[in-house]
Design a protein around this motif. Structure first.
Motif, PDB file in Angstrom:
ATOM      1  N   THR A  70       0.831  -1.206   0.000  1.00 22.50           N
ATOM      2  CA  THR A  70       0.000   0.000   0.000  1.00 22.50           C
ATOM      3  C   THR A  70       0.859   1.247   0.000  1.00 22.50           C
ATOM      4  O   THR A  70       0.577   2.213  -0.726  1.00 22.50           O
ATOM      5  N   LEU A  72       0.105  -2.156 -10.310  1.00 13.21           N
ATOM      6  CA  LEU A  72       0.194  -2.332  -8.857  1.00 13.21           C
ATOM      7  C   LEU A  72       1.099  -3.489  -8.461  1.00 13.21           C
ATOM      8  O   LEU A  72       1.602  -3.518  -7.336  1.00 13.21           O
ATOM      9  N   LEU A 125      -6.112  -4.148  -3.047  1.00 13.31           N
ATOM     10  CA  LEU A 125      -5.402  -3.160  -3.856  1.00 13.31           C
ATOM     11  C   LEU A 125      -5.892  -3.152  -5.299  1.00 13.31           C
ATOM     12  O   LEU A 125      -5.996  -2.089  -5.926  1.00 13.31           O
TER      13      LEU A 125
END
Length: 354
Positions: free
Chosen positions: A13, A290, A297
């Motif tokens: 994150t 990502l 996420l």
């Protein structure tokens, strides 16, 4: 999967947060560009002034609020819905090429709408003019019913077929739906068929303000339901036996997840037509951007990428071209087809689900 642990989630994150911010900035810039750029250019200060409620003149006000703002909002929320649906379908069917269009779900939603149009005796916007809110709700529910039917059939086949065969089945069922739509068009007159064809040509520009009042809350409801599925989806990545051993009602979760996917796909198809490849591209770009398999996420990433792609594709189609207007699916296909080929070739080189 180590990247599903809490420690890895916190670490990832921190790493991807700037990428979320960048996506948000891209969406904001694309949204403003949608409102400003067109055959008639509206200065950016007039766009911002209009959004803040200032007097910008009748002409610019009408261009901004009657045409461009509804179109931009449609692209924003429909792109988000298709991005989320693409990610959800890829997880449920354990196939990185799964997509509402590729699996034929969009065509089944079109078939549901065509059945309603045929029985109503009108088509496209004529349906909405004659029946108002009832027509809009009916069109949405018919599309959702069509997409739910096909997803249910694919879910029954999923345990018996490999990933590629399942995709081919989805494609063939989609083409069957296209054939049935052509048959249904013989039962309505030429003017009605022409109106249906106008609705059937994918575009973010066709939805009315009244339809957006159904689409936007419906998309938000679907995304909220999908957010509730984040942990079960992560568990499914580890296998259905593992998920069941953790006390998760696997069949119930899968049925609910499939309905959420059908809901999102059906809503977008009802008010935008058959949008192709956007869900596939958004989910794959989110994974690459990502670098994680964690849906905590990936879900917001797919939503943001879907919104950005929707806005960008719609902006390209409505640039002040001198000769003609590009079609939405043609623009998305220029990106979607290479992405699909890349994923297919990468899957061929390395076996296994990622």
């Amino acid at each position: 999967m180590n990247d599903l642990t809490t420690e890895h989630f916190i670490e990832t994150t921190r790493r991807v947060w700037p990428r979320y911010m960048l996506l948000g900035l891209c969406i904001a810039l694309l949204f403003l560009a949608e409102l400003s750029i067109g055959v008639v250019a509206v200065p950016l200060d007039a766009v911002l002034g209009g959004l803040l409620g200032r007097d910008i003149g009748v002409v610019w006000h009408n261009i901004l609020f009657d045409f461009r703002l509804p179109r931009a909002l449609n692209a924003l929320f429909s792109g988000a819905a298709l991005g989320a649906a693409g990610l959800l379908l890829q997880t449920l069917f354990r196939n990185p090429l799964a997509d509402p269009f590729v699996l034929g779900i969009v065509h089944s939603a079109r078939l549901g709408a065509a059945v309603l149009v045929t029985f109503a005796g009108v088509a496209g916007n004529a349906l909405l003019v004659k029946f108002g809110l009832l027509g809009d709700v009916g069109l949405a529910l018919a599309s959702v019913a069509g997409s739910t039917l096909l997803l249910g059939l694919l879910a029954l086949l999923a345990g018996r077929l490999n990933a590629i065969t399942l995709l081919i089945c989805g494609l063939m069922l989609g083409y069957l739906a296209v054939g049935l739509i052509s048959v249904l068009m013989h039962f309505i007159d030429e003017n009605q068929a022409r109106a249906f064809k106008a609705w059937d040509d994918a575009s973010f520009a066709g939805a009315t303000v009244a339809q957006l009042r159904l689409l936007i809350p419906g998309v938000l409801l679907g995304l909220l339901a999908l957010a509730m599925l984040v942990k079960p989806l992560n568990a499914l990545l580890l296998g259905e036996r593992y998920a069941a051993s953790m006390g998760m009602p696997v069949k119930r979760v899968r049925r609910f997840a499939l309905f959420v996917a059908a809901w999102l796909c059906g809503l977008v198809t009802a008010f935008c037509g058959p949008v192709a490849f956007l869900g596939l591209v958004a989910a794959q770009v989110a994974r690459g951007l990502l670098g994680s398999a964690d849906h905590r996420l990936l879900l917001p990433g797919a939503v943001l990428v879907g919104s950005a792609l929707g806005l960008a594709a719609d902006l390209v189609t409505h640039l002040p071209w001198s000769r003609h207007v590009l079609h939405l699916n043609a623009v998305i296909g220029l990106v979607g087809a290479p992405v699909a080929l890349y994923v297919l070739l990468r899957r061929q080189r390395s076996a296994g689900w990622q």
